[in-house]
Design an enzyme around this catalytic site. Structure first.
Site, PDB file in Angstrom:
ATOM      1  N   ASP A   1       8.511  -3.256  -4.828  1.00 52.58           N
ATOM      2  CA  ASP A   1       7.157  -2.724  -4.664  1.00 52.58           C
ATOM      3  C   ASP A   1       6.881  -1.592  -5.651  1.00 52.58           C
ATOM      4  O   ASP A   1       5.847  -1.570  -6.326  1.00 52.58           O
ATOM      5  CB  ASP A   1       6.950  -2.220  -3.227  1.00 52.58           C
TER       6      ASP A   1
ATOM      7  N   SER B   1       0.838  -1.204   0.000  1.00 52.11           N
ATOM      8  CA  SER B   1       0.000   0.000   0.000  1.00 52.11           C
ATOM      9  C   SER B   1       0.875   1.257   0.000  1.00 52.11           C
ATOM     10  O   SER B   1       0.503   2.269  -0.595  1.00 52.11           O
ATOM     11  CB  SER B   1      -0.925   0.004   1.216  1.00 52.11           C
TER      12      SER B   1
HETATM   13  C1  GLA Z   1       9.057  -5.722   1.211  1.00 52.78           C
HETATM   14  C2  GLA Z   1      10.062  -4.770   0.567  1.00 52.78           C
HETATM   15  C3  GLA Z   1      10.496  -5.269  -0.804  1.00 52.78           C
HETATM   16  C4  GLA Z   1      10.954  -6.718  -0.737  1.00 52.78           C
HETATM   17  C5  GLA Z   1       9.947  -7.580   0.006  1.00 52.78           C
HETATM   18  C6  GLA Z   1      10.438  -8.972   0.252  1.00 52.78           C
HETATM   19  O1  GLA Z   1       7.874  -5.717   0.479  1.00 52.78           O
HETATM   20  O2  GLA Z   1       9.473  -3.487   0.443  1.00 52.78           O
HETATM   21  O3  GLA Z   1      11.508  -4.428  -1.308  1.00 52.78           O
HETATM   22  O4  GLA Z   1      12.227  -6.811  -0.172  1.00 52.78           O
HETATM   23  O5  GLA Z   1       9.602  -7.020   1.268  1.00 52.78           O
HETATM   24  O6  GLA Z   1      10.634  -9.640  -0.949  1.00 52.78           O
END
Ligand code: GLA
Length: 390
Positions: free
Chosen positions: A175, A130
């Site tokens: 993300d 989010s």
């Molecule tokens: C979170 C982080 C990502 C990634 C994931 C695990 O979402 O924001 O950058 O490292 O954890 O894969």
């Protein structure tokens, strides 16, 4: 709520809050990773997919240099002075937008003020990004209002920088890249070193179902940083033997196995997980187009077991959820989503059995934990951009 109802609701609330109708609408989706936990900051691969839960911002230019934000999900209002961007500890969600504004200004983009009303259908803090969706949606508004254009990969990098330097969480690129570059109707095999991705088709016989444990998620911040440091220690150790490597992505399982016994045991476990998980992403990219359910199942269960036993990002709520998932009709496979430590899990379910699956998971998980989970189907939506209501 359908799109029209959502638009009507936001328009009404916008008018009440800011005294006029919005003139600009943007959206950015959340994401779910189907394989590749914690591989992003190890420069590896992730099988990622946008979800159709997203964050909208309705906006209207302002003549001054204030960005005034409200949210329909969480109380509170926060105004950003573009000439003096600081943190707002009372309205923490605004810091994602503040961070994006700060980074864009540092890069030389001319920002303009706006009023913005945010509405999100992504569950917060449960591993569906989010925060990256809010960063990407606000980066689109800044571009529209300021009259400049960013390449979407660059936009993702600026969002990551905002999160790392301003919000203070040392996340990788997964993300923001997923939210900015996601494609409707398919997953992406993302290469986190070169920041390129390939579309991967998932059979229409399979449905992605998110199973949100809704259990309190503790320790994510500090544990996440610890995992990162342990991986970096592993790289430094292995560099004695393989000076050419700069990340765990560069290490083959054979190279690792030749020296695993000499490494500190904990670091060796962390490294083994990342090296194997990385390979699982490549294997899944081949299994999906063939709809090879046996291989998909094997890869998913190995990923979950490795996350729990080697990388230790499990939680009792996740254990209860995976057991509910695996004991429900139509299941192909399930695993963790996002950083782990609770939050959402993701499952692949035979499309014609989703209803029965969801009911059974709900029942089994609630019986075990006393918590009513949130179970919902999702599919890949387009990456961040303007909303056109045509
Ligand atoms: C979170 C982080 C990502 C990634 C994931 C695990 O979402 O924001 O950058 O490292 O954890 O894969």
């Amino acid at each position: 709520m359908n799109i029209d109802e959502r638009k009507t609701l936001i328009s009404k609330q916008f008018q009440q809050a800011f005294g006029a109708l919005p003139e600009l609408w943007v959206r950015a989706p959340g994401r779910v990773d189907l394989m590749g936990s914690h591989t992003d900051y190890n420069m590896g691969y992730v099988m990622t997919m946008t979800v159709n839960q997203d964050t909208w911002i309705a906006a209207r230019h302002r003549p001054d240099r204030q960005v005034c934000l409200r949210s329909l999900n969480i109380d509170g209002q926060s105004c950003i002075d573009l000439d003096n961007i600081s943190h707002d500890k009372d309205v923490p969600w605004s810091n994602y937008v503040r961070g994006v504004a700060k980074v864009l200004q540092e890069k030389g983009y001319a920002l303009q003020g706006f009023d913005g009303l945010i509405h999100s259908t992504i569950p917060f803090g449960s591993g569906l990004s989010s925060s990256a969706a809010l960063e990407m949606a606000s980066a689109i508004v800044f571009q529209q209002v300021g009259g400049f254009r960013l390449d979407p990969v660059q936009m993702a990098l600026h969002g990551q920088e905002a999160e790392n330097k301003f919000v203070g969480v040392s996340t990788g690129i997964l993300d923001q890249y997923s939210s900015a570059m996601g494609k409707e109707g398919c997953a992406l095999k993302l290469d986190c070193r070169y920041l390129v991705s390939e579309n991967v088709q998932i059979s229409s016989e399979l449905q992605v179902v998110i199973c949100d444990t809704r259990a309190e998620r503790n320790l994510v911040g500090s544990e996440y940083d610890d995992r990162r440091k342990q991986c970096e220690r592993g790289v430094r150790f292995l560099q004695q033997f393989y000076p050419e490597i700069s990340a765990l992505r560069d290490v083959s399982l054979d190279q690792f196995s030749a020296h695993a016994g000499e490494m500190p045991e904990l670091v060796a476990r962390r490294c083994r997980f990342i090296i194997e998980e990385n390979q699982r992403v490549l294997d899944l990219a081949e299994a999906f187009p063939r709809n090879d359910l046996a291989t998909i199942e094997k890869l998913f269960s190995a990923s979950y077991a490795g996350a729990r036993d080697l990388f230790e990002i499990g939680a009792p709520s996740m254990e209860a959820m995976i057991s509910a998932i695996l004991n429900s009709p139509g299941i192909v496979s399930g695993r963790q989503a996002g950083a782990g430590f609770g939050g959402c899990m993701v499952s692949l379910v035979k499309a014609d059995q989703v209803e029965a699956f969801s009911q059974q998971v709900h029942k089994l998980y609630q019986e075990k934990t006393g918590i009513a989970p949130r179970i919902f189907s999702t599919s890949a939506s387009a990456g961040a951009g303007l909303l056109n209501f045509g």
